[in-house]
Design an enzyme around this catalytic site. Structure first.
Site, PDB file in Angstrom:
ATOM      1  N   ASN A  44      41.197 -10.222 113.044  1.00 56.84           N
ATOM      2  CA  ASN A  44      41.027 -11.440 112.244  1.00 56.84           C
ATOM      3  C   ASN A  44      39.926 -11.215 111.217  1.00 56.84           C
ATOM      4  OD1 ASN A  44      38.362 -12.315 113.408  1.00 56.84           O
ATOM      5  ND2 ASN A  44      39.594 -12.292 115.266  1.00 56.84           N
ATOM      6  N   ASP A  62      42.944 -13.806 120.715  1.00 53.36           N
ATOM      7  CA  ASP A  62      43.470 -14.481 121.896  1.00 53.36           C
ATOM      8  C   ASP A  62      44.463 -13.594 122.654  1.00 53.36           C
ATOM      9  OD1 ASP A  62      42.046 -16.853 121.684  1.00 53.36           O
ATOM     10  OD2 ASP A  62      43.411 -17.603 120.134  1.00 53.36           O
ATOM     11  N   ASP A  91      39.074 -14.783 128.508  1.00 51.95           N
ATOM     12  CA  ASP A  91      38.182 -15.649 127.733  1.00 51.95           C
ATOM     13  C   ASP A  91      36.745 -15.310 128.141  1.00 51.95           C
ATOM     14  OD1 ASP A  91      36.541 -17.853 126.855  1.00 51.95           O
ATOM     15  OD2 ASP A  91      38.443 -18.874 126.407  1.00 51.95           O
ATOM     16  N   ILE A  92      36.030 -14.658 127.241  1.00 52.80           N
ATOM     17  CA  ILE A  92      34.688 -14.155 127.566  1.00 52.80           C
ATOM     18  C   ILE A  92      33.731 -15.318 127.804  1.00 52.80           C
ATOM     19  CG2 ILE A  92      32.805 -12.671 126.744  1.00 52.80           C
ATOM     20  CD1 ILE A  92      35.069 -11.331 124.967  1.00 52.80           C
ATOM     21  N   LYS A 127      35.875 -24.797 128.830  1.00 54.60           N
ATOM     22  CA  LYS A 127      35.246 -23.480 128.981  1.00 54.60           C
ATOM     23  C   LYS A 127      34.019 -23.516 129.877  1.00 54.60           C
ATOM     24  CE  LYS A 127      37.205 -21.615 124.891  1.00 54.60           C
ATOM     25  NZ  LYS A 127      37.533 -20.280 124.434  1.00 54.60           N
TER      26      LYS A 127
HETATM   27  O1  C5P Z   1      39.322 -20.950 122.332  1.00 54.50           O
HETATM   28  P1  C5P Z   1      38.594 -20.581 121.096  1.00 54.50           P
HETATM   29  O2  C5P Z   1      38.869 -19.182 120.616  1.00 54.50           O
HETATM   30  O3  C5P Z   1      38.677 -21.589 120.003  1.00 54.50           O
HETATM   31  O4  C5P Z   1      37.061 -20.623 121.543  1.00 54.50           O
HETATM   32  C1  C5P Z   1      36.040 -20.223 120.727  1.00 54.50           C
HETATM   33  C2  C5P Z   1      34.842 -19.839 121.517  1.00 54.50           C
HETATM   34  O5  C5P Z   1      35.200 -19.106 122.663  1.00 54.50           O
HETATM   35  C3  C5P Z   1      33.913 -18.945 120.739  1.00 54.50           C
HETATM   36  O6  C5P Z   1      32.597 -19.170 121.198  1.00 54.50           O
HETATM   37  C4  C5P Z   1      34.410 -17.564 121.110  1.00 54.50           C
HETATM   38  O7  C5P Z   1      33.407 -16.582 120.966  1.00 54.50           O
HETATM   39  C5  C5P Z   1      34.784 -17.754 122.560  1.00 54.50           C
HETATM   40  N1  C5P Z   1      35.900 -16.941 123.030  1.00 54.50           N
HETATM   41  C6  C5P Z   1      35.669 -15.921 123.925  1.00 54.50           C
HETATM   42  N2  C5P Z   1      36.727 -15.189 124.407  1.00 54.50           N
HETATM   43  C7  C5P Z   1      37.965 -15.448 124.025  1.00 54.50           C
HETATM   44  C8  C5P Z   1      38.227 -16.483 123.105  1.00 54.50           C
HETATM   45  C9  C5P Z   1      37.172 -17.200 122.615  1.00 54.50           C
HETATM   46  O8  C5P Z   1      34.508 -15.682 124.274  1.00 54.50           O
HETATM   47  N3  C5P Z   1      38.958 -14.732 124.493  1.00 54.50           N
END
Ligand code: C5P
Length: 410
Positions: free
Chosen positions: A213, A281, A309-310, A346
């Site tokens: 991205n 994602d 999702d980190i 989250k």
């Molecule tokens: O779900 P979304 O991508 O909108 O969430 C954004 C937040 O989650 C940001 O803080 C991003 O760094 C974190 N994130 C993450 N791991 C992922 C997706 C998003 O840490 N796989």
């Protein structure tokens, strides 16, 4: 604080026209005693109260005052006056100069220098009690405070005009102490550990192609820099970016989301984790070992699977969950409502939501408009640069960690 050395520090002292200007002579003497270099600008009115000769003798430098003489290239320009200073001190800061500062006027050298400066500014107001209490002055002071201008005093007592009340300039010793404080580096996060994720991830399709991205890493890198500047031992786990590694930050360079998760977990335990990376994602289920070829059978189909999702993983840790876990939410519609839901989903403490819809220029740009979601509270931050967002966030983090005022989230 008393006896603190200011060796090598450069103070630009702006003296405006008030009876308290005589106290500025004492201030110059004390600053010089501590080793500070003091350069002085006097307004026209200030020269009615103290002589440039006294100021020049004490500061051991030329006194500046005439805007027009500085237009000559051979002279010191107003930009240089500010550039060559660590701190601008306005003492006395008269009601008039405060008003001109609030309005952004540039009608003499003092005002022009203040307007053309990005250095920290400390004012020591001095005026009659009525002028001090006037709503105009109070509104101007509020404007300056909102811009980060620091203030020392005034105190109350006998005023030169014969009245008693607020408006008496702070004593030179107090101004000196405020100068020392203003110049002392803010190390509120010393002894704390921080983890920041930044940049995009790259998910391989084959050895030469990937899914990614447009994230520039500007915001995440600025946050790591701001936390490190406050003294935090900072690990920056970043996907590929053009951003230089900030001073004092340990960079762990990664490519994929899974590597980012692994490196983030390896950085634990930390006091604060800020997840600013734009994590992909999805990833391709099985990246091809060799470059995919056009084989005449049509384009290959890619099977995508979800990445970990980190943010949610770090926020969901049991034994080593950071005290504060902060995420970002890049939204194109219903920014705050979506951010609220995301925070709950989250399990993080704060979400910094920003509008990235086309036309805002946030992605890859230098500016950001943040809505900080903390539980049910939403704070709308004014449009600011990503560096200012980082400084403000680091300040909030330091404030909360220091107060120990952490919301129960588990
Ligand atoms: O779900 P979304 O991508 O909108 O969430 C954004 C937040 O989650 C940001 O803080 C991003 O760094 C974190 N994130 C993450 N791991 C992922 C997706 C998003 O840490 N796989």
């Amino acid at each position: 604080m008393e006896g603190e050395l200011l060796e090598g520090r450069r103070i630009l002292l702006i003296i405006a026209g008030g009876i308290a200007a005589y106290k500025s002579l004492e201030l110059i003497r004390r600053l010089r005693e501590r080793g500070a270099a003091v350069r002085c600008v006097m307004t026209e009115a200030a020269r009615q109260f103290v002589t440039p000769l006294s100021v020049s003798s004490l500061s051991e430098d030329k006194v500046y005052g005439d805007l027009w003489s500085l237009t000559d290239e051979s002279e010191m320009g107003h930009i240089r006056l500010s550039r060559e200073a660590d701190l601008l001190v306005v003492a006395p800061a008269t009601a008039d100069l405060i008003a001109r500062m609030a309005m952004g006027l540039a009608d003499d050298l003092a005002a022009t220098t203040l307007l053309a400066s990005d250095k920290p500014v400390l004012i020591a107001p001095a005026m009659n009690a009525m002028m001090w209490a006037h709503p105009a002055t109070q509104a101007n002071l509020a404007t300056l405070a909102a811009r980060g201008v620091m203030r020392v005093g005034p105190g109350s007592g006998d005023l030169a005009c014969g009245e008693v009340g607020f408006g008496r300039m702070a004593e030179p010793a107090d101004i000196l102490a405020a100068i020392v404080r203003a110049l002392a580096p803010d190390r509120r996060l010393a002894g704390r550990r921080a983890l920041v994720t930044s940049g995009p991830t790259r998910e391989p399709i084959d050895p030469v192609r990937y899914l990614s991205n447009h994230s520039s890493g500007k915001q995440g890198h600025a946050i790591a820099a701001a936390l490190a500047a406050l003294g935090a031992e900072t690990v920056l786990v970043s996907g590929p970016t053009q951003e230089p590694t900030p001073a004092g930050v340990r960079l762990v360079a990664v490519e994929t989301a899974r590597q980012m998760l692994e490196a983030s977990e390896a950085a634990l335990p930390v006091d604060v984790a800020v997840m600013a990376a734009a994590v992909s994602d999805w990833r391709v289920d099985t990246a091809a070992g060799q470059k995919l070829k056009k084989d005449g059978k049509g384009p290959p189909s890619l099977r995508l699977v979800e990445n970990p999702d980190i943010l949610a993983s770090i926020a969901g840790r049991h034994n080593d969950r950071p005290l504060l876990v902060i995420g970002f939410a890049a939204e194109t519609e219903n920014v705050v409502a979506n951010a609220r839901a995301k925070r709950k989903r989250k399990g993080c403490d704060w979400i910094l939501a920003n509008d990235v819809s086309p036309g805002t220029g946030t992605f890859g740009g230098d500016r950001n408009t943040i809505h900080m979601v903390d539980g049910d509270l939403v704070e709308d931050w004014p449009v600011m640069s990503k560096i200012e967002v980082a400084a403000r966030l680091a300040d909030r983090i330091a404030e909360v960690l220091q107060s120990g005022n952490l919301a129960p989230h588990r």
